[in-house]
Scaffold this motif. Structure first.
Motif, PDB file in Angstrom:
ATOM      1  N   ARG A 159       0.837  -1.199   0.000  1.00 23.12           N
ATOM      2  CA  ARG A 159       0.000   0.000   0.000  1.00 23.12           C
ATOM      3  C   ARG A 159       0.873   1.252   0.000  1.00 23.12           C
ATOM      4  O   ARG A 159       0.614   2.209  -0.717  1.00 23.12           O
ATOM      5  CB  ARG A 159      -0.908  -0.038   1.233  1.00 23.12           C
ATOM      6  CG  ARG A 159      -1.903   1.087   1.281  1.00 23.12           C
ATOM      7  CD  ARG A 159      -3.077   0.720   2.144  1.00 23.12           C
ATOM      8  NE  ARG A 159      -2.688   0.382   3.493  1.00 23.12           N
ATOM      9  CZ  ARG A 159      -3.102  -0.652   4.179  1.00 23.12           C
ATOM     10  NH1 ARG A 159      -3.931  -1.503   3.620  1.00 23.12           N
ATOM     11  NH2 ARG A 159      -2.716  -0.874   5.410  1.00 23.12           N
ATOM     12  N   SER A 165      -5.251  -0.211  -2.254  1.00 23.59           N
ATOM     13  CA  SER A 165      -5.588  -0.773  -0.941  1.00 23.59           C
ATOM     14  C   SER A 165      -4.515  -1.741  -0.462  1.00 23.59           C
ATOM     15  O   SER A 165      -4.509  -2.156   0.692  1.00 23.59           O
ATOM     16  CB  SER A 165      -6.937  -1.481  -1.008  1.00 23.59           C
ATOM     17  OG  SER A 165      -6.844  -2.597  -1.848  1.00 23.59           O
ATOM     18  N   PHE A 167      -4.260  -4.749  -1.442  1.00 28.34           N
ATOM     19  CA  PHE A 167      -4.694  -6.099  -1.794  1.00 28.34           C
ATOM     20  C   PHE A 167      -4.609  -6.246  -3.303  1.00 28.34           C
ATOM     21  O   PHE A 167      -4.973  -5.342  -4.036  1.00 28.34           O
ATOM     22  CB  PHE A 167      -6.136  -6.330  -1.348  1.00 28.34           C
ATOM     23  CG  PHE A 167      -6.297  -6.363   0.130  1.00 28.34           C
ATOM     24  CD1 PHE A 167      -6.113  -7.538   0.834  1.00 28.34           C
ATOM     25  CD2 PHE A 167      -6.622  -5.218   0.828  1.00 28.34           C
ATOM     26  CE1 PHE A 167      -6.248  -7.565   2.200  1.00 28.34           C
ATOM     27  CE2 PHE A 167      -6.760  -5.239   2.202  1.00 28.34           C
ATOM     28  CZ  PHE A 167      -6.568  -6.418   2.897  1.00 28.34           C
ATOM     29  N   GLY A 249      -7.683 -10.120  -1.907  1.00 32.21           N
ATOM     30  CA  GLY A 249      -8.840  -9.233  -1.850  1.00 32.21           C
ATOM     31  C   GLY A 249     -10.151  -9.845  -2.327  1.00 32.21           C
ATOM     32  O   GLY A 249     -11.213  -9.336  -2.026  1.00 32.21           O
ATOM     33  N   ALA A 261      -7.736  -5.313  -6.255  1.00 29.72           N
ATOM     34  CA  ALA A 261      -8.187  -6.609  -5.761  1.00 29.72           C
ATOM     35  C   ALA A 261      -8.628  -7.519  -6.897  1.00 29.72           C
ATOM     36  O   ALA A 261      -9.286  -7.081  -7.833  1.00 29.72           O
ATOM     37  CB  ALA A 261      -9.329  -6.416  -4.784  1.00 29.72           C
TER      38      ALA A 261
END
Lengths: 317, 296
Positions: A159, A165, A167, A249, A261
């Motif tokens: 991140r 994020s 993920f 994710g 994700a």
């Protein structure tokens, strides 16, 4: 006369007893039979288990197409995965699985080959004493621990590094890289050790440097073994569920980039299976994903066999 | 003190103990002689109900030692399909059997054992404490993508959903989205994972059962109604669901006794509240499978 008769009789009974003994199985033979029986029984049970698993997954997996009448092509090429609304396009998961598998293999292979060369050619002693146990330790760590470390360390790190994020495929690649590294390394070490000693000696005697010997002779002749190692690593990455699920994710969308994700076949299976009802489309669709996984691992196994066979032929020539 | 007297005292002590034991067993057996309960009860399903069912189950077996009671998770879908197939005695579920495709609800009997309130939760750095219901809907359908549009920090919204078919997700979507589809996003398969990810991911939003709130994440009020047990009891807070225990046909004696125990004051007034659920006895409204709420 009588005495000889008696002796004959005695001999007769004795020989009868001998023949009796000889015609009957000895203890060793009986042990042999039991041993053979036990091992046949074990093999039979294993074959039965494998066959029934294959049958079970296949019959459940094709129910999507036979009972729910989803076309196979739509299943494989569709990109919308909402089983509860009857949309089952599995392409996002298939792409996700392949992406993390190949990415992990590509990242891990140079590290694995480098480590293996160090352990066999550069410093065999240190390799055996220090690196071997480290690699064996990495194999033994449960995948949930890898996943947890991934969630607590890799995801925040990604991140900060690349934004988003955290993920996504890149985090999953990183976790899988650590997970497949020991598999690829230890198998590569085995294949480097299997290179005949005279190859190396001949090369050195011809005046090749150590680097030339390693890169042109040893690595070249161990290539089939290294490829096998990579494919085994890929098979492991492809089938890994828990660790990947924790960091990727699980968004059933086509992966746009490496940092958003995504999801894999296994991560969809583990998140979805508890909430579906036996015999309904969402459940059958998950079984179809499982069938794809099974077919892929069969494919990886077949590939390993083909490569091993070709490698053997080369050595014999 | 000689050896003999020691021995005598030992014997006396042991016999006293034995007498004590005998008395204890005889008294309990006389008390419960009417129902010498025995049998095997298996409850499978909802992970949201699992902690309560497991705790109540162990208290129940402490009193009825001959009952072999097992509580397992697996998800609401597993619970419903297993009890429908007759494989388990009780199927735990967060949602009404009517709401699940492939379940014949008329074959099952519903026992509501608790109520769970759920609320949207956000990562603390978003600066959000209250949202309008319409805003919440727009966030989860992907119309609003930045927190500054709803009065928060300039930060991208990261939506974290529960897996499709999860009871918590179904409850949340029924109350908030009312039929529209949620935008495709991350999916996690447990309350625990959601709790961990929302509290560590900047800009994250999801929804959790009240019992999973921690001070590391922010529970969001909707239209200035705070997510509290009291507001759920009066239906002022709209996002809640029953915890169901489904049985099929006529349950056996042990199962009936356990269900009766779950509904008893012992469980409802202490255990249910202690573990973060809301007692079924405190509810001032009733909700049916279609989501229609009536005053009691």
């Amino acid at each position: 006369m009588e005495q000889t008769n008696f002796q004959l009789k005695k001999q007769d009974t004795q020989s009868q007893e001998w023949s009796k003994r000889l015609h009957h199985a000895t203890r060793a033979t009986r042990e042999d039979w039991i041993g053979r029986g036990v091992s046949y029984l074990c093999i039979g049970v294993i074959i039965l288990v494998v066959a029934s698993m294959l049958w079970f997954i296949t019959s459940k997996g094709i129910a999507t197409f036979t009972q729910n009448h989803v076309s196979l092509w739509k299943f494989l090429s569709g990109t919308d995965w909402s089983p509860s609304q009857g949309k089952i396009g599995a392409l996002p998961m298939i792409v996700g699985s392949f992406a993390v598998t190949f990415a992990a293999a590509i990242v891990a292979t140079p590290f694995a080959v480098g480590t293996a060369i160090f352990m066999t050619e550069i410093s065999p002693n240190k390799g055996r004493k220090f690196l071997q146990p480290v690699i064996e330790l990495l194999v033994g760590i449960p995948s949930v621990v890898y996943g947890f470390i991934g969630l607590a360390v890799v995801v925040p790190f990604m991140r900060h590094l690349v934004g988003g994020s955290g993920f996504g495929i890149i985090s999953a690649t990183f976790v899988l890289f650590v997970m497949v590294l020991p598999t690829i390394t230890s198998m590569t070490v085995d294949s480097l050790r299997a290179v005949p000693r005279y190859y190396k000696e001949a090369s050195l005697a011809l005046g090749a440097t150590r680097w030339q010997t390693v890169s042109k002779v040893i690595l070249r002749s161990a290539t089939p073994g290294i490829l096998t190692a990579v494919i085994f690593g890929m098979a492991r990455a492809f089938g890994e569920a828990l660790a990947v699920q924790m960091v990727i994710g699980n968004a059933a969308v086509m992966p746009k980039d490496l940092i958003s994700a995504a999801s894999t076949l296994t991560s969809q299976l583990t998140t979805g299976i508890g909430d579906t009802i036996d015999g309904t489309l969402p459940n059958n669709a998950l079984w179809s994903l499982a069938l794809i996984l099974l077919l892929m691992s069969l494919f990886f196994n077949a590939l390993v066999r083909v490569i091993a066979k070709r490698g053997q032929l080369k050595h014999e020539r | 003190m000689n050896k003999g007297s020691k021995l005598a005292m030992g014997i006396a002590a042991i016999s006293l103990l034995l007498v004590g034991c005998g008395k204890a067993t005889s008294s309990t057996s006389s008390k419960e002689s009417s129902a010498a309960l025995s049998g095997k009860v298996t409850a499978v399903g909802s992970t949201a109900l699992q902690p309560l069912a497991a705790k109540a189950g162990s208290n129940f077996t402490a009193k009825n030692s001959k009952v072999n009671l097992t509580v397992q998770g697996g998800g609401s879908g597993t619970g419903l399909s297993q009890v429908q197939a007759g494989a388990v005695s009780i199927g735990d579920s967060d949602i009404f059997a009517e709401e699940k495709d492939g379940i014949k609800a008329d074959k099952l009997t519903d026992h509501k054992v608790a109520v769970v309130g759920m609320a949207p939760v956000v990562n603390k750095d978003t600066g959000i404490k209250n949202l309008k219901m319409a805003q919440l809907k727009q966030i989860f359908t992907g119309k609003i993508t930045n927190w500054k549009e709803v009065g928060g920090k300039d930060e991208k919204i990261v939506i974290i959903n529960r897996a499709q078919g999860s009871g918590t997700r179904a409850t949340f979507e029924n109350a908030v989205l009312k039929g529209t589809d949620a935008v495709k996003s991350q999916e996690q398969d447990s309350n625990g994972a959601v709790q961990k990810i929302v509290s560590t991911t900047p800009g994250a939003v999801s929804y959790l059962a009240f019992s999973y709130f921690t001070n590391k994440l922010q529970a969001v009020s909707i239209d200035n109604v705070t997510p509290t047990d009291n507001n759920v009891e009066t239906n002022k807070w709209k996002i809640w669901s029953y915890e169901h225990m489904y049985t099929k046909g006529t349950p056996d004696k042990a199962t009936t006794a356990f269900l009766k125990y779950m509904d008893s004051k012992t469980v409802q007034d202490s255990l249910v509240k202690d573990m973060g659920y809301i007692s079924i006895h405190d509810m001032k409204v009733t909700k049916d499978a279609k989501g229609v709420v009536t005053q009691n």
